[in-house]
Design a protein around this motif. Structure first.
Motif, PDB file in Angstrom:
ATOM      1  N   ALA A  61       0.863  -1.175   0.000  1.00  0.00           N
ATOM      2  CA  ALA A  61       0.000   0.000   0.000  1.00  0.00           C
ATOM      3  C   ALA A  61       0.899   1.225   0.000  1.00  0.00           C
ATOM      4  CB  ALA A  61      -0.903  -0.004   1.227  1.00  0.00           C
ATOM      5  N   GLU A  62       0.448   2.278  -0.641  1.00  0.00           N
ATOM      6  CA  GLU A  62       1.262   3.473  -0.822  1.00  0.00           C
ATOM      7  C   GLU A  62       0.573   4.688  -0.216  1.00  0.00           C
ATOM      8  OE1 GLU A  62       3.424   5.543  -4.662  1.00  0.00           O
ATOM      9  OE2 GLU A  62       1.322   4.948  -4.862  1.00  0.00           O
ATOM     10  N   GLU A  63       1.364   5.573   0.342  1.00  0.00           N
ATOM     11  CA  GLU A  63       0.847   6.861   0.801  1.00  0.00           C
ATOM     12  C   GLU A  63       1.922   7.906   0.570  1.00  0.00           C
ATOM     13  OE1 GLU A  63       1.400   7.094   5.489  1.00  0.00           O
ATOM     14  OE2 GLU A  63       0.304   5.275   4.908  1.00  0.00           O
ATOM     15  N   ARG A  64       1.490   9.124   0.329  1.00  0.00           N
ATOM     16  CA  ARG A  64       2.439  10.210   0.067  1.00  0.00           C
ATOM     17  C   ARG A  64       2.290  11.305   1.105  1.00  0.00           C
ATOM     18  NH1 ARG A  64       5.005  10.100  -4.896  1.00  0.00           N
ATOM     19  NH2 ARG A  64       4.230   8.530  -6.365  1.00  0.00           N
ATOM     20  N   GLN A  65       3.430  11.822   1.551  1.00  0.00           N
ATOM     21  CA  GLN A  65       3.467  12.972   2.451  1.00  0.00           C
ATOM     22  C   GLN A  65       4.449  13.976   1.864  1.00  0.00           C
ATOM     23  OE1 GLN A  65       4.221  12.024   6.524  1.00  0.00           O
ATOM     24  NE2 GLN A  65       2.517  10.591   6.694  1.00  0.00           N
ATOM     25  N   GLY A  66       3.895  15.036   1.312  1.00  0.00           N
ATOM     26  CA  GLY A  66       4.751  16.000   0.641  1.00  0.00           C
ATOM     27  C   GLY A  66       5.457  15.364  -0.547  1.00  0.00           C
ATOM     28  N   ARG A  67       6.764  15.494  -0.562  1.00  0.00           N
ATOM     29  CA  ARG A  67       7.537  14.921  -1.668  1.00  0.00           C
ATOM     30  C   ARG A  67       7.882  13.459  -1.446  1.00  0.00           C
ATOM     31  NH1 ARG A  67      12.257  16.357  -1.958  1.00  0.00           N
ATOM     32  NH2 ARG A  67      12.539  17.394   0.051  1.00  0.00           N
ATOM     33  N   HIS A  68       7.581  12.953  -0.254  1.00  0.00           N
ATOM     34  CA  HIS A  68       7.990  11.594   0.077  1.00  0.00           C
ATOM     35  C   HIS A  68       6.899  10.578  -0.238  1.00  0.00           C
ATOM     36  CE1 HIS A  68      11.695  12.863   1.980  1.00  0.00           C
ATOM     37  NE2 HIS A  68      11.031  13.762   2.685  1.00  0.00           N
ATOM     38  N   ARG A  69       7.341   9.454  -0.748  1.00  0.00           N
ATOM     39  CA  ARG A  69       6.449   8.342  -1.054  1.00  0.00           C
ATOM     40  C   ARG A  69       6.759   7.224  -0.076  1.00  0.00           C
ATOM     41  NH1 ARG A  69       7.216   4.426  -6.347  1.00  0.00           N
ATOM     42  NH2 ARG A  69       5.170   3.417  -6.335  1.00  0.00           N
ATOM     43  N   TYR A  70       5.761   6.819   0.695  1.00  0.00           N
ATOM     44  CA  TYR A  70       5.929   5.749   1.669  1.00  0.00           C
ATOM     45  C   TYR A  70       5.159   4.512   1.208  1.00  0.00           C
ATOM     46  CZ  TYR A  70       7.741   9.219   4.974  1.00  0.00           C
ATOM     47  OH  TYR A  70       8.485  10.182   5.584  1.00  0.00           O
ATOM     48  N   VAL A  71       5.733   3.357   1.479  1.00  0.00           N
ATOM     49  CA  VAL A  71       5.040   2.101   1.177  1.00  0.00           C
ATOM     50  C   VAL A  71       5.114   1.196   2.398  1.00  0.00           C
ATOM     51  CG1 VAL A  71       5.403   2.151  -1.335  1.00  0.00           C
ATOM     52  CG2 VAL A  71       7.132   1.121   0.146  1.00  0.00           C
ATOM     53  N   ARG A  72       4.132   0.353   2.540  1.00  0.00           N
ATOM     54  CA  ARG A  72       4.106  -0.652   3.587  1.00  0.00           C
ATOM     55  C   ARG A  72       3.404  -1.878   3.017  1.00  0.00           C
ATOM     56  NH1 ARG A  72       2.570   0.822   8.315  1.00  0.00           N
ATOM     57  NH2 ARG A  72       2.529   3.106   8.095  1.00  0.00           N
ATOM     58  N   LEU A  73       3.524  -3.018   3.708  1.00  0.00           N
ATOM     59  CA  LEU A  73       2.778  -4.195   3.281  1.00  0.00           C
ATOM     60  C   LEU A  73       1.292  -3.875   3.339  1.00  0.00           C
ATOM     61  CD1 LEU A  73       4.728  -7.085   5.057  1.00  0.00           C
ATOM     62  CD2 LEU A  73       4.861  -6.404   2.659  1.00  0.00           C
ATOM     63  N   ALA A  74       0.545  -4.399   2.394  1.00  0.00           N
ATOM     64  CA  ALA A  74      -0.862  -4.020   2.264  1.00  0.00           C
ATOM     65  C   ALA A  74      -1.671  -4.348   3.511  1.00  0.00           C
ATOM     66  CB  ALA A  74      -1.473  -4.694   1.036  1.00  0.00           C
ATOM     67  N   ASP A  75      -1.419  -5.504   4.115  1.00  0.00           N
ATOM     68  CA  ASP A  75      -2.138  -5.883   5.330  1.00  0.00           C
ATOM     69  C   ASP A  75      -1.470  -7.114   5.940  1.00  0.00           C
ATOM     70  OD1 ASP A  75      -3.060  -8.140   3.833  1.00  0.00           O
ATOM     71  OD2 ASP A  75      -4.815  -7.017   3.172  1.00  0.00           O
ATOM     72  N   GLU A  76      -2.076  -7.609   7.023  1.00  0.00           N
ATOM     73  CA  GLU A  76      -1.481  -8.752   7.726  1.00  0.00           C
ATOM     74  C   GLU A  76      -1.466 -10.001   6.865  1.00  0.00           C
ATOM     75  OE1 GLU A  76      -2.092 -11.439  11.763  1.00  0.00           O
ATOM     76  OE2 GLU A  76      -3.758 -10.842  10.468  1.00  0.00           O
ATOM     77  N   ARG A  77      -2.439 -10.149   5.987  1.00  0.00           N
ATOM     78  CA  ARG A  77      -2.470 -11.348   5.133  1.00  0.00           C
ATOM     79  C   ARG A  77      -1.232 -11.432   4.260  1.00  0.00           C
ATOM     80  NH1 ARG A  77      -6.933 -11.421   1.310  1.00  0.00           N
ATOM     81  NH2 ARG A  77      -6.341  -9.233   1.106  1.00  0.00           N
ATOM     82  N   ILE A  78      -0.794 -10.284   3.748  1.00  0.00           N
ATOM     83  CA  ILE A  78       0.406 -10.275   2.908  1.00  0.00           C
ATOM     84  C   ILE A  78       1.637 -10.599   3.749  1.00  0.00           C
ATOM     85  CG2 ILE A  78       1.852  -8.874   1.416  1.00  0.00           C
ATOM     86  CD1 ILE A  78      -0.869  -9.650   0.225  1.00  0.00           C
ATOM     87  N   ALA A  79       1.701 -10.046   4.962  1.00  0.00           N
ATOM     88  CA  ALA A  79       2.823 -10.376   5.848  1.00  0.00           C
ATOM     89  C   ALA A  79       2.858 -11.870   6.142  1.00  0.00           C
ATOM     90  CB  ALA A  79       2.701  -9.582   7.152  1.00  0.00           C
ATOM     91  N   HIS A  80       1.694 -12.437   6.421  1.00  0.00           N
ATOM     92  CA  HIS A  80       1.584 -13.874   6.699  1.00  0.00           C
ATOM     93  C   HIS A  80       2.076 -14.673   5.492  1.00  0.00           C
ATOM     94  CE1 HIS A  80      -0.271 -17.517   8.413  1.00  0.00           C
ATOM     95  NE2 HIS A  80      -0.686 -17.771   7.193  1.00  0.00           N
ATOM     96  N   LEU A  81       1.677 -14.263   4.294  1.00  0.00           N
ATOM     97  CA  LEU A  81       2.081 -14.950   3.070  1.00  0.00           C
ATOM     98  C   LEU A  81       3.590 -14.904   2.880  1.00  0.00           C
ATOM     99  CD1 LEU A  81       1.397 -16.295   0.318  1.00  0.00           C
ATOM    100  CD2 LEU A  81       1.186 -13.980  -0.619  1.00  0.00           C
ATOM    101  N   VAL A  82       4.182 -13.718   3.060  1.00  0.00           N
ATOM    102  CA  VAL A  82       5.631 -13.570   2.860  1.00  0.00           C
ATOM    103  C   VAL A  82       6.404 -14.398   3.883  1.00  0.00           C
ATOM    104  CG1 VAL A  82       7.558 -11.938   2.914  1.00  0.00           C
ATOM    105  CG2 VAL A  82       5.414 -11.310   1.785  1.00  0.00           C
ATOM    106  N   GLU A  83       5.990 -14.343   5.158  1.00  0.00           N
ATOM    107  CA  GLU A  83       6.677 -15.107   6.200  1.00  0.00           C
ATOM    108  C   GLU A  83       6.584 -16.607   5.931  1.00  0.00           C
ATOM    109  OE1 GLU A  83       8.420 -15.511  10.320  1.00  0.00           O
ATOM    110  OE2 GLU A  83       8.317 -13.849   8.881  1.00  0.00           O
ATOM    111  N   GLU A  84       5.399 -17.063   5.520  1.00  0.00           N
ATOM    112  CA  GLU A  84       5.237 -18.496   5.290  1.00  0.00           C
ATOM    113  C   GLU A  84       6.006 -18.951   4.054  1.00  0.00           C
ATOM    114  OE1 GLU A  84       1.630 -21.763   5.223  1.00  0.00           O
ATOM    115  OE2 GLU A  84       1.646 -20.039   6.565  1.00  0.00           O
ATOM    116  N   LEU A  85       5.990 -18.173   2.995  1.00  0.00           N
ATOM    117  CA  LEU A  85       6.773 -18.526   1.808  1.00  0.00           C
ATOM    118  C   LEU A  85       8.260 -18.587   2.134  1.00  0.00           C
ATOM    119  CD1 LEU A  85       5.043 -16.451  -1.028  1.00  0.00           C
ATOM    120  CD2 LEU A  85       5.097 -18.948  -0.803  1.00  0.00           C
TER     121      LEU A  85
END
Length: 231
Positions: A61-85
């Motif tokens: 998921a993406e969010e912008r603050q001023g000139r900065h672009r921040y990203v994070r994992l979309a949600d816990e399901r994606i974190a669970h998927l990455v950890e399990e893989l």
């Protein structure tokens, strides 16, 4: 159609740079594109291209603050998927980490770390197994908090927010221990409490955490976890 969509989704992680971004974001924080570029050792333009694909594919998921672009994992399901893989990817022979720093980082992550917003590594496993052993978690069919488990959270003053679409309790396969650790709303609340109460503290700027002396005493009193299993 389903096969094509699955292949497209899997292709998002079939790149070392994009996979590295997702692993870095397992710390639960939002990162800037520049920070991720430096962590992966790639040019900013390359990072931006990869991040665009991950956001478009629903992994980030993406969010912008001023000139900065921040990203994070979309949600816990994606974190669970990455950890399990990652746990499956580690089943084969892998190269030993090179250098003392790499060895120390890997050891710290195996000892204790955050997986998105819950505790993992030997620390997370020790807590999860202690909770199950004391009847706070019911694991007969899936996993759930028992009545005693709900009371235990209440006695510690840990509020369990309304689950909404996120499950109250779930398990996540730990990539270093190959055992399930506690996730979901309860896992996140316990991790937050452990950090806020000073039971655990972060090691450096990464995902690794360690148990403090106060944490050893608190977890021993609350769950009967021996200090030796937390170090």
């Amino acid at each position: 159609m389903a096969a094509r969509e699955l292949a497209s989704f899997a292709a998002l992680l079939a790149d070392e740079t994009r996979a590295g971004f997702c692993l870095a974001l397992l710390d639960g924080r939002a990162w800037t594109a520049g920070e991720l570029a430096r962590s992966a050792g790639v040019a900013a333009s390359t990072a931006s291209e990869h991040l665009g694909k991950l956001v478009a594919g629903g992994l980030l998921a993406e969010e912008r603050q001023g000139r900065h672009r921040y990203v994070r994992l979309a949600d816990e399901r994606i974190a669970h998927l990455v950890e399990e893989l990652t746990s499956y990817a580690g089943d084969g022979e892998t190269a030993s980490p090179r250098g003392l720093r790499a060895v120390n980082v890997e050891a710290a992550l195996a000892r204790g770390r955050t997986c998105y917003d819950h505790l993992a590594g030997r620390l997370g496993i020790a807590i999860t197994e202690a909770m199950a052993g004391r009847g706070l978690l019911v694991t007969d069919a899936g996993v759930a908090l028992s009545g005693e488990g709900l009371d235990w959270f209440a006695e510690l003053g840990i509020a369990l927010e309304a689950p909404g679409r996120r499950p109250l309790v779930r398990t996540c396969l730990d990539w270093t221990e190959r055992k399930p650790h506690l996730a979901g709303v309860a896992g996140a609340a316990l991790c937050r409490h452990a950090l806020d109460a000073g039971w655990c503290e972060r090691v450096g700027s990464g995902r690794a955490v360690r148990v403090t002396g106060a944490g050893e005493r608190a977890l021993g009193a609350a769950l009967g976890v021996g200090a030796e299993s937390l170090r």
